[in-house]
Enzyme design. Structure first.
Site, short mmCIF file in Angstrom:
data_model
loop_
_atom_site.label_atom_id
_atom_site.label_comp_id
_atom_site.label_asym_id
_atom_site.label_seq_id
_atom_site.Cartn_x
_atom_site.Cartn_y
_atom_site.Cartn_z
N ASN A 100 3.26 -0.31 5.73
CA ASN A 100 2.33 -1.33 6.23
C ASN A 100 2.86 -1.87 7.55
O ASN A 100 3.63 -2.83 7.60
CB ASN A 100 2.15 -2.44 5.19
CG ASN A 100 1.37 -1.94 4.00
OD1 ASN A 100 0.16 -1.76 4.07
ND2 ASN A 100 2.09 -1.63 2.92
N GLU A 101 2.44 -1.22 8.61
CA GLU A 101 2.93 -1.56 9.94
C GLU A 101 2.32 -2.89 10.39
O GLU A 101 1.35 -3.37 9.77
CB GLU A 101 2.56 -0.43 10.92
CG GLU A 101 3.16 0.92 10.57
CD GLU A 101 4.68 1.00 10.72
OE1 GLU A 101 5.35 -0.05 10.74
OE2 GLU A 101 5.22 2.12 10.79
N PRO A 102 2.87 -3.50 11.46
CA PRO A 102 2.35 -4.77 11.95
C PRO A 102 0.82 -4.75 12.05
O PRO A 102 0.24 -3.77 12.52
CB PRO A 102 2.99 -4.90 13.33
CG PRO A 102 4.28 -4.15 13.19
CD PRO A 102 4.01 -3.02 12.25
#
Ligand code: F6R
Length: 630
Positions: free
Chosen positions: A161-163
């Site tokens: 879950n990237e930025p």
């Protein structure tokens, strides 16, 4: 270990347990998992575990395997759900998370195959949505995840879950962040080979688990861990959402915890025992915070910034400032091997014996030159005998393109020479190499001959780079430690053969000085593993007569730079020397962006000294003293 909040943890917004080592943390977590499995199974129910991949959970999985093999812990009634999988990789691909889990855990325990759930990396594009929905459903059908294991990426991601991932996001296909792809570059032999997409559980999926434990090791993770634990909840750092869960904990080693307020600025959370190092840390912190040099700090500054007890113990400010200023001043030297015929009293290194036998350990071929090329240059120039030891071959980093270049050049040469018959062997050899590269494809594993060639290419790069700081190839030793040759990044395992080789190297050379790195690194990394081997070897030399007179200097390769209170020796570099170092670095084609930043790190150290009120240099290489004896 209890995770109840204490006053010293006042800044932390999620329960955080700091362990001395990652092995201790992994063992504690494995004990919890064992209890969970036993409790659930006693009620006739399966335990549902959420699994992570990457280097972080490796010691935990090793402990689970040990519990299974030595203490009879059964996984027959356990179901697992992995967080994520690279999109585009077959499950048999050496870097797929399916393969990782099989190698690191599932093949060594008695979990039934049908109980294992990992998102598919090969589901066709038009089926991705349905696949992700089914993944969510199968978690729910089993009653949800009892305990979710997590790591944290340098972007603050959990799972992938990237930025920007929202609090309620569910399992889906995502695009990997540039930093995440850079961090995986060594695994895939170059950033260009790292998949761009992955399927990951969402933040919402993860937060549905009844319990969560996020593990992190090493100083590389310290900055992002502190933000996730002490900062605001934000979708820019998905790990910060753990603050909103009622049963989430962070398990850290001291490296990963080092940016937490209770360790970094302990005087803000409780009474402190004012050791010289802690005093220096507080004074430097205050100087940086107020933007004023050490010698210009006044009593009021100490009183107003929570340091009144330090002032009453060691003040007035004027005297305390001078003491710290002198301490900092004495760390600066242009003579890393000691200055002959000079008074040693305030110098970091003693003059005698002269010249010294100096052993510089480089975990991978490029590490030492990049980090301390200026120091190596100076030691050699000042007449010391320097031996640079490349502990591992580093071949896994070398991209196929470099091997392809070599083979293509050889092939072309064999065809352009006026006596082609004499080149027949070279021609067929280069052709066979090119075939190997094509056949194995972009992601395939390198057969031994290709690894050998890649290792030799890196050797050549190191020789070139070393020459630009005056070291000849005679002064370089290539050890090609076996653990590296047999392993892969994030899951190397050392053995007695490695330990024996390092021991023999040190014992033969009988060094007066050793330069080494890896003390604060992620424990699964090459610098950390080799650091442990060196410490072990030195412990085995503890009865040797030379060891008492041997000094050891720690440098930082990829971890966060040393802070002023940690520095015992600082070597200024002139602009010309920094240029030489840059030239040396340009010889390495396989550098990650972290390593390319090293001259900037050196310039930042110099700026720091300048801002504390010391002389203004172009750049500095910094070291911490360690005991060579056990
Ligand atoms: C992998 C995963 C990631 C990793 C993170 C840290 O399943 O979920 O969030 O935990 O990228 O990776 P390492 O442990 O290799 O530093």
């Amino acid at each position: 270990m209890s995770s109840r909040r204490t006053a010293s943890e006042a800044f932390e917004k999620v329960p955080t347990v700091v362990f001395t080592t990652s092995s201790e943390a992994a063992a504690a977590l494995a004990r919890e998992v064992r209890e969970l499995i036993e409790q659930k199974n006693a009620k006739g129910r399966p335990a549902v575990l959420g699994m992570a991949t990457g280097s972080t959970p490796v010691p935990f999985y090793r402990e689970l395997i040990r519990l299974h093999k030595e203490e009879g812990l059964s996984f027959k009634n356990v179901h697992t759900f992995n967080l994520d999988e690279y999109y585009g990789l077959e499950p048999t691909h050496p870097e797929s998370y399916a393969r990782f889990m099989a190698d690191q855990l599932f093949d060594h325990i008695d979990i039934p195959k049908e109980n294992i759930h990992i998102p598919s990396g090969t589901v066709p594009g038009d089926r991705v949505f349905a696949h992700c929905r089914d993944y969510e459903d199968s978690i729910d059908k089993l009653g949800g995840v009892d305990l979710q294991i997590l790591g944290i990426g340098r972007t603050g991601h959990i799972g992938f879950n990237e930025p920007g991932s929202s609090r309620d996001s569910l399992t889906r296909r995502i695009t990997l962040d540039r930093i995440t792809r850079q961090d995986a570059a060594a695994d895939f032999r170059g950033e260009q080979n790292v998949p761009h997409f992955a399927i990951t559980m969402g933040v919402g999926t993860i937060l549905r688990a009844r319990k969560l434990v996020l593990m992190a090791w090493g100083e590389n993770k310290a900055g992002i861990v502190a933000k996730a634990v002490e900062g605001e909840v934000t979708d820019a750092i998905s790990a910060s959402f753990l603050q909103e869960h009622s049963d989430a904990r962070f398990f850290l080693d001291t490296g990963a915890a080092s940016e937490l307020t209770r360790l970094k600025l302990p005087w803000l959370v409780g009474p402190v025992s004012w050791t010289p190092q802690e005093t220096q840390r507080a004074v430097c912190w205050q100087s940086a915070r107020l933007g004023r040099p050490v010698l210009k700090l006044v009593d009021e500054d100490y009183n107003e910034n929570g340091l009144s007890d330090l002032l009453s113990e060691q003040g007035p400010a004027y005297q305390l400032n001078i003491r710290i200023f002198n301490r900092l001043q004495h760390t600066i030297t242009g003579w890393p091997g000691g200055k002959p015929d000079a008074d040693d009293t305030y110098r970091p290194e003693r003059a005698q014996p002269f010249p010294k036998r100096v052993l510089v350990f480089s975990p991978e071929p490029q590490d030492a030159l990049i980090a301390i090329g200026g120091t190596i240059d100076r030691l050699r120039e000042q007449g010391h005998t320097v031996k640079l030891v490349a502990l591992t071959s580093g071949s896994l980093r070398v991209p196929d393109a470099a091997a392809d270049n070599f083979a293509s050049t050889l092939l072309e040469l064999s065809m352009t020479d006026s006596k082609p018959a004499q080149w027949a062997e070279q021609k067929s050899y280069s052709q066979s190499l090119l075939n190997i590269i094509t056949e194995k494809g972009e992601f395939g594993e390198d057969p031994p001959v290709l690894r050998r060639l890649k290792a030799l290419i890196l050797r050549g790069e190191l020789r070139d780079a070393a020459a630009s700081v005056g070291l000849s190839s005679k002064e370089i030793t290539f050890m090609d430690l076996p653990f590296y040759e047999a392993g892969r990044y994030r899951r190397f395992k050392t053995s007695k053969a490695d330990a024996d080789a390092v021991h023999a190297c040190i014992k033969d050379f009988r060094p007066h000085q050793i330069y080494v790195t890896g003390d604060a690194a992620d424990p699964s990394s090459v610098p950390s593993l080799t650091y442990k081997l060196i410490r072990e070897a030195l412990a085995n030399c503890s009865k040797d007569d030379w060891i008492g007179a041997c000094t050891m200097w720690l440098y930082r390769s990829k971890e966060k730079a040393l802070e002023p209170h940690e520095i015992d020796m600082s070597l200024p570099l002139s602009p010309a020397q920094l240029d030489r170092k840059r030239r040396a670095m340009s010889c390495f084609q396989s550098l990650s962006s972290l390593e390319q930043n090293m001259p900037i790190t050196n310039q930042n150290t110099a700026k720091l000294y300048d801002s504390l009120g010391l002389a203004e240099y172009e750049a500095m290489e910094a070291f911490q003293r360690a005991r060579a004896g056990a």
